[in-house]
Write a protein that holds these residues in place. Sequence first.
Motif, PDB file in Angstrom:
ATOM      1  N   PRO A  52       0.814  -1.227   0.000  1.00 55.26           N
ATOM      2  CA  PRO A  52       0.000   0.000   0.000  1.00 55.26           C
ATOM      3  C   PRO A  52       0.838   1.263   0.000  1.00 55.26           C
ATOM      4  N   VAL A  53       2.062   1.197   0.508  1.00 58.36           N
ATOM      5  CA  VAL A  53       2.932   2.378   0.466  1.00 58.36           C
ATOM      6  C   VAL A  53       3.301   2.683  -0.979  1.00 58.36           C
ATOM      7  N   ARG A  54       3.628   1.649  -1.743  1.00 61.17           N
ATOM      8  CA  ARG A  54       3.935   1.875  -3.166  1.00 61.17           C
ATOM      9  C   ARG A  54       2.708   2.410  -3.906  1.00 61.17           C
ATOM     10  N   GLU A  55       1.533   1.872  -3.572  1.00 62.56           N
ATOM     11  CA  GLU A  55       0.301   2.384  -4.182  1.00 62.56           C
ATOM     12  C   GLU A  55       0.103   3.854  -3.839  1.00 62.56           C
ATOM     13  N   ALA A  56       0.371   4.197  -2.586  1.00 64.41           N
ATOM     14  CA  ALA A  56       0.204   5.583  -2.139  1.00 64.41           C
ATOM     15  C   ALA A  56       1.148   6.516  -2.879  1.00 64.41           C
ATOM     16  N   LEU A  57       2.374   6.082  -3.079  1.00 61.15           N
ATOM     17  CA  LEU A  57       3.340   6.930  -3.781  1.00 61.15           C
ATOM     18  C   LEU A  57       2.900   7.162  -5.228  1.00 61.15           C
ATOM     19  N   ALA A  58       2.323   6.147  -5.846  1.00 58.55           N
ATOM     20  CA  ALA A  58       1.821   6.320  -7.216  1.00 58.55           C
ATOM     21  C   ALA A  58       0.674   7.335  -7.245  1.00 58.55           C
ATOM     22  N   ILE A  59      -0.199   7.271  -6.243  1.00 53.66           N
ATOM     23  CA  ILE A  59      -1.310   8.223  -6.149  1.00 53.66           C
ATOM     24  C   ILE A  59      -0.781   9.646  -6.009  1.00 53.66           C
ATOM     25  N   LEU A  60       0.171   9.826  -5.090  1.00 55.11           N
ATOM     26  CA  LEU A  60       0.704  11.170  -4.829  1.00 55.11           C
ATOM     27  C   LEU A  60       1.501  11.705  -6.012  1.00 55.11           C
ATOM     28  N   GLU A  61       2.152  10.809  -6.749  1.00 54.62           N
ATOM     29  CA  GLU A  61       2.871  11.267  -7.942  1.00 54.62           C
ATOM     30  C   GLU A  61       1.876  11.762  -8.987  1.00 54.62           C
ATOM     31  N   ASN A  62       0.759  11.046  -9.143  1.00 49.51           N
ATOM     32  CA  ASN A  62      -0.264  11.481 -10.094  1.00 49.51           C
ATOM     33  C   ASN A  62      -0.876  12.818  -9.695  1.00 49.51           C
ATOM     34  N   GLU A  63      -0.920  13.090  -8.390  1.00 51.23           N
ATOM     35  CA  GLU A  63      -1.457  14.361  -7.898  1.00 51.23           C
ATOM     36  C   GLU A  63      -0.439  15.495  -8.019  1.00 51.23           C
ATOM     37  N   GLY A  64       0.811  15.170  -8.352  1.00 49.07           N
ATOM     38  CA  GLY A  64       1.847  16.189  -8.459  1.00 49.07           C
ATOM     39  C   GLY A  64       2.436  16.610  -7.131  1.00 49.07           C
ATOM     40  N   ARG A  65       2.282  15.774  -6.103  1.00 51.60           N
ATOM     41  CA  ARG A  65       2.803  16.130  -4.777  1.00 51.60           C
ATOM     42  C   ARG A  65       4.204  15.591  -4.547  1.00 51.60           C
ATOM     43  N   ILE A  66       4.575  14.520  -5.268  1.00 49.28           N
ATOM     44  CA  ILE A  66       5.913  13.943  -5.136  1.00 49.28           C
ATOM     45  C   ILE A  66       6.452  13.615  -6.511  1.00 49.28           C
ATOM     46  N   GLU A  67       7.743  13.348  -6.552  1.00 50.42           N
ATOM     47  CA  GLU A  67       8.385  12.890  -7.786  1.00 50.42           C
ATOM     48  C   GLU A  67       9.122  11.603  -7.475  1.00 50.42           C
ATOM     49  N   ILE A  68       8.914  10.590  -8.289  1.00 52.48           N
ATOM     50  CA  ILE A  68       9.593   9.306  -8.102  1.00 52.48           C
ATOM     51  C   ILE A  68      10.707   9.209  -9.131  1.00 52.48           C
ATOM     52  N   GLU A  69      11.936   9.091  -8.630  1.00 54.39           N
ATOM     53  CA  GLU A  69      13.106   9.002  -9.500  1.00 54.39           C
ATOM     54  C   GLU A  69      13.624   7.573  -9.504  1.00 54.39           C
ATOM     55  N   LEU A  70      13.893   7.059 -10.694  1.00 52.03           N
ATOM     56  CA  LEU A  70      14.364   5.692 -10.853  1.00 52.03           C
ATOM     57  C   LEU A  70      15.658   5.478 -10.066  1.00 52.03           C
ATOM     58  N   HIS A  71      15.671   4.431  -9.254  1.00 54.48           N
ATOM     59  CA  HIS A  71      16.828   4.029  -8.448  1.00 54.48           C
ATOM     60  C   HIS A  71      17.152   5.009  -7.322  1.00 54.48           C
ATOM     61  N   ARG A  72      16.369   6.059  -7.168  1.00 60.54           N
ATOM     62  CA  ARG A  72      16.651   7.024  -6.102  1.00 60.54           C
ATOM     63  C   ARG A  72      15.535   7.107  -5.079  1.00 60.54           C
ATOM     64  N   GLY A  73      14.294   6.922  -5.507  1.00 55.30           N
ATOM     65  CA  GLY A  73      13.191   6.952  -4.564  1.00 55.30           C
ATOM     66  C   GLY A  73      12.211   8.074  -4.833  1.00 55.30           C
ATOM     67  N   ALA A  74      11.378   8.340  -3.826  1.00 52.20           N
ATOM     68  CA  ALA A  74      10.313   9.343  -3.937  1.00 52.20           C
ATOM     69  C   ALA A  74      10.666  10.574  -3.123  1.00 52.20           C
ATOM     70  N   TYR A  75      10.478  11.750  -3.728  1.00 47.59           N
ATOM     71  CA  TYR A  75      10.829  13.003  -3.071  1.00 47.59           C
ATOM     72  C   TYR A  75       9.635  13.966  -3.109  1.00 47.59           C
ATOM     73  N   VAL A  76       9.469  14.721  -2.033  1.00 44.71           N
ATOM     74  CA  VAL A  76       8.381  15.675  -1.918  1.00 44.71           C
ATOM     75  C   VAL A  76       8.656  16.880  -2.811  1.00 44.71           C
ATOM     76  N   LEU A  77       7.655  17.281  -3.581  1.00 46.88           N
ATOM     77  CA  LEU A  77       7.778  18.459  -4.439  1.00 46.88           C
ATOM     78  C   LEU A  77       7.280  19.708  -3.714  1.00 46.88           C
ATOM     79  N   PRO A  78       7.775  20.873  -4.089  1.00 43.41           N
ATOM     80  CA  PRO A  78       7.274  22.119  -3.481  1.00 43.41           C
ATOM     81  C   PRO A  78       5.787  22.298  -3.754  1.00 43.41           C
ATOM     82  N   ILE A  79       5.086  22.915  -2.800  1.00 46.06           N
ATOM     83  CA  ILE A  79       3.668  23.208  -2.973  1.00 46.06           C
ATOM     84  C   ILE A  79       3.533  24.541  -3.695  1.00 46.06           C
TER      85      ILE A  79
END
Length: 220
Positions: A52-79
Amino acid sequence: MSASPDARIRRRSSGQQVAAYLRDEIMAGRMAPGDRINQEETAELLGVSRVPVREALAILENEGRIEIELHRGAYVLPIDPDSVRENTEIFGLIYAHVAKRAAERLTGDLDTTLANIGAELEAATSGDEVWRVVGEYVDAIMEVGVSKRMNRTLRRMRVLVEVSDVNAVSPEAVEATKLGILKTISLIRAGDGERASQSQFETQRAAADHLVVALRSRLG
């Protein structure tokens, strides 16, 4: 990243629930732009598996709240406050239309439901209570204000402007929403669709104004 015991998800979770938790952390500023979201830590913190954490990250990436970088992970984007305002005002237009239709299609059952919701909202003293009741109000007017198909579509889209976002950032927006929805409910119950529509839009715009001020203040 830390959380109170109440933040732990005790029942079987889902990606949506984990996303809701992370979304609140981001909007409240407890997770800052550039912060990396550690999947293992998040799963342990919330008492769930990594799925569910991976599912959540996909949801937040679609919302534009985070960016998922290959081999690096998920990072919070500025609001972006301007994007927040735009999203809120667009939904203001949508719900203004729904409020108008609800007033035009007012039934005895809806009138009773809105009367009860109004009483609950009037008595609400915390942000969480306000948003719970506002959710009931939105559900009630959508039930009669739009088709079942559109109802399902709007329910999926509502995540983009979670009311908890506002609660986490601006208490002033909470109060503005409470007062505005109480006024809109009275206009719907009076069958005044035009004024109910205007009141609904103005309520969303007022909440957006407070939210943007709070976000800009945080950004400095």
